[in-house]
Write a protein that holds these residues in place. Sequence first.
Motif, PDB file in Angstrom:
ATOM      1  N   ASN A  44     -42.939  -9.579 123.904  1.00  0.00           N
ATOM      2  CA  ASN A  44     -41.527  -9.354 123.601  1.00  0.00           C
ATOM      3  C   ASN A  44     -41.367  -7.978 122.959  1.00  0.00           C
ATOM      4  O   ASN A  44     -42.019  -7.667 121.967  1.00  0.00           O
ATOM      5  CB  ASN A  44     -41.042 -10.448 122.641  1.00  0.00           C
ATOM      6  CG  ASN A  44     -39.574 -10.346 122.342  1.00  0.00           C
ATOM      7  OD1 ASN A  44     -38.862  -9.529 122.905  1.00  0.00           O
ATOM      8  ND2 ASN A  44     -39.115 -11.185 121.438  1.00  0.00           N
ATOM      9  N   PHE A  45     -40.486  -7.141 123.518  1.00  0.00           N
ATOM     10  CA  PHE A  45     -40.242  -5.821 122.945  1.00  0.00           C
ATOM     11  C   PHE A  45     -38.882  -5.722 122.256  1.00  0.00           C
ATOM     12  O   PHE A  45     -38.525  -4.677 121.732  1.00  0.00           O
ATOM     13  CB  PHE A  45     -40.371  -4.727 124.019  1.00  0.00           C
ATOM     14  CG  PHE A  45     -39.417  -4.873 125.164  1.00  0.00           C
ATOM     15  CD1 PHE A  45     -38.118  -4.404 125.071  1.00  0.00           C
ATOM     16  CD2 PHE A  45     -39.822  -5.478 126.340  1.00  0.00           C
ATOM     17  CE1 PHE A  45     -37.232  -4.538 126.129  1.00  0.00           C
ATOM     18  CE2 PHE A  45     -38.944  -5.616 127.411  1.00  0.00           C
ATOM     19  CZ  PHE A  45     -37.648  -5.138 127.297  1.00  0.00           C
ATOM     20  N   SER A  46     -38.153  -6.819 122.193  1.00  0.00           N
ATOM     21  CA  SER A  46     -36.827  -6.813 121.585  1.00  0.00           C
ATOM     22  C   SER A  46     -36.922  -6.674 120.067  1.00  0.00           C
ATOM     23  O   SER A  46     -37.800  -7.246 119.426  1.00  0.00           O
ATOM     24  CB  SER A  46     -36.094  -8.122 121.912  1.00  0.00           C
ATOM     25  OG  SER A  46     -34.881  -8.190 121.188  1.00  0.00           O
ATOM     26  N   MET A  54     -43.931 -13.277 121.991  1.00  0.00           N
ATOM     27  CA  MET A  54     -44.244 -13.474 123.396  1.00  0.00           C
ATOM     28  C   MET A  54     -43.283 -14.492 123.993  1.00  0.00           C
ATOM     29  O   MET A  54     -42.854 -15.432 123.322  1.00  0.00           O
ATOM     30  CB  MET A  54     -45.684 -13.980 123.547  1.00  0.00           C
ATOM     31  CG  MET A  54     -46.180 -14.044 124.968  1.00  0.00           C
ATOM     32  SD  MET A  54     -47.938 -14.483 125.052  1.00  0.00           S
ATOM     33  CE  MET A  54     -48.677 -12.976 124.394  1.00  0.00           C
ATOM     34  N   GLY A  55     -42.946 -14.256 125.258  1.00  0.00           N
ATOM     35  CA  GLY A  55     -42.102 -15.194 125.982  1.00  0.00           C
ATOM     36  C   GLY A  55     -42.818 -15.724 127.213  1.00  0.00           C
ATOM     37  O   GLY A  55     -43.657 -15.036 127.802  1.00  0.00           O
ATOM     38  N   LEU A  56     -42.494 -16.948 127.576  1.00  0.00           N
ATOM     39  CA  LEU A  56     -43.045 -17.602 128.753  1.00  0.00           C
ATOM     40  C   LEU A  56     -41.915 -18.309 129.475  1.00  0.00           C
ATOM     41  O   LEU A  56     -41.083 -18.965 128.844  1.00  0.00           O
ATOM     42  CB  LEU A  56     -44.100 -18.636 128.333  1.00  0.00           C
ATOM     43  CG  LEU A  56     -44.543 -19.655 129.391  1.00  0.00           C
ATOM     44  CD1 LEU A  56     -45.362 -18.984 130.482  1.00  0.00           C
ATOM     45  CD2 LEU A  56     -45.335 -20.793 128.747  1.00  0.00           C
TER      46      LEU A  56
END
Length: 97
Positions: A44-46, A54-56
């Motif tokens: 995640n770079f937000s 991290m997103g999944l």
Amino acid sequence: MIEHIVLLKFSAETTEKQKEELIRKTLLLKNVIPGIVDIQQGANFSNRSQGYEMGLTVRFEDKTSLTNYGPHPAHQEVFSYLQAIGMEDSIIVDFEI
């Protein structure tokens, strides 16, 4: 179809190498667990992440596929790795599309 979204927060001790290995292991699930249409995972770079790193997303054929995913041995292996490397928290959202 079912969309399964997971956000992950890690301990300060979790290394980038461990996170990369988690992504590698997770993406392999598409080849092993029936009913997965698509699977994506990344960092995640937000700046609005509230600490979730991290997103999944996993797209399933149907609710039965999602139900079968959780206890599947390959998923349990990845989940055990996730816990071992220091997952501190997660948010999970499932919805039908």
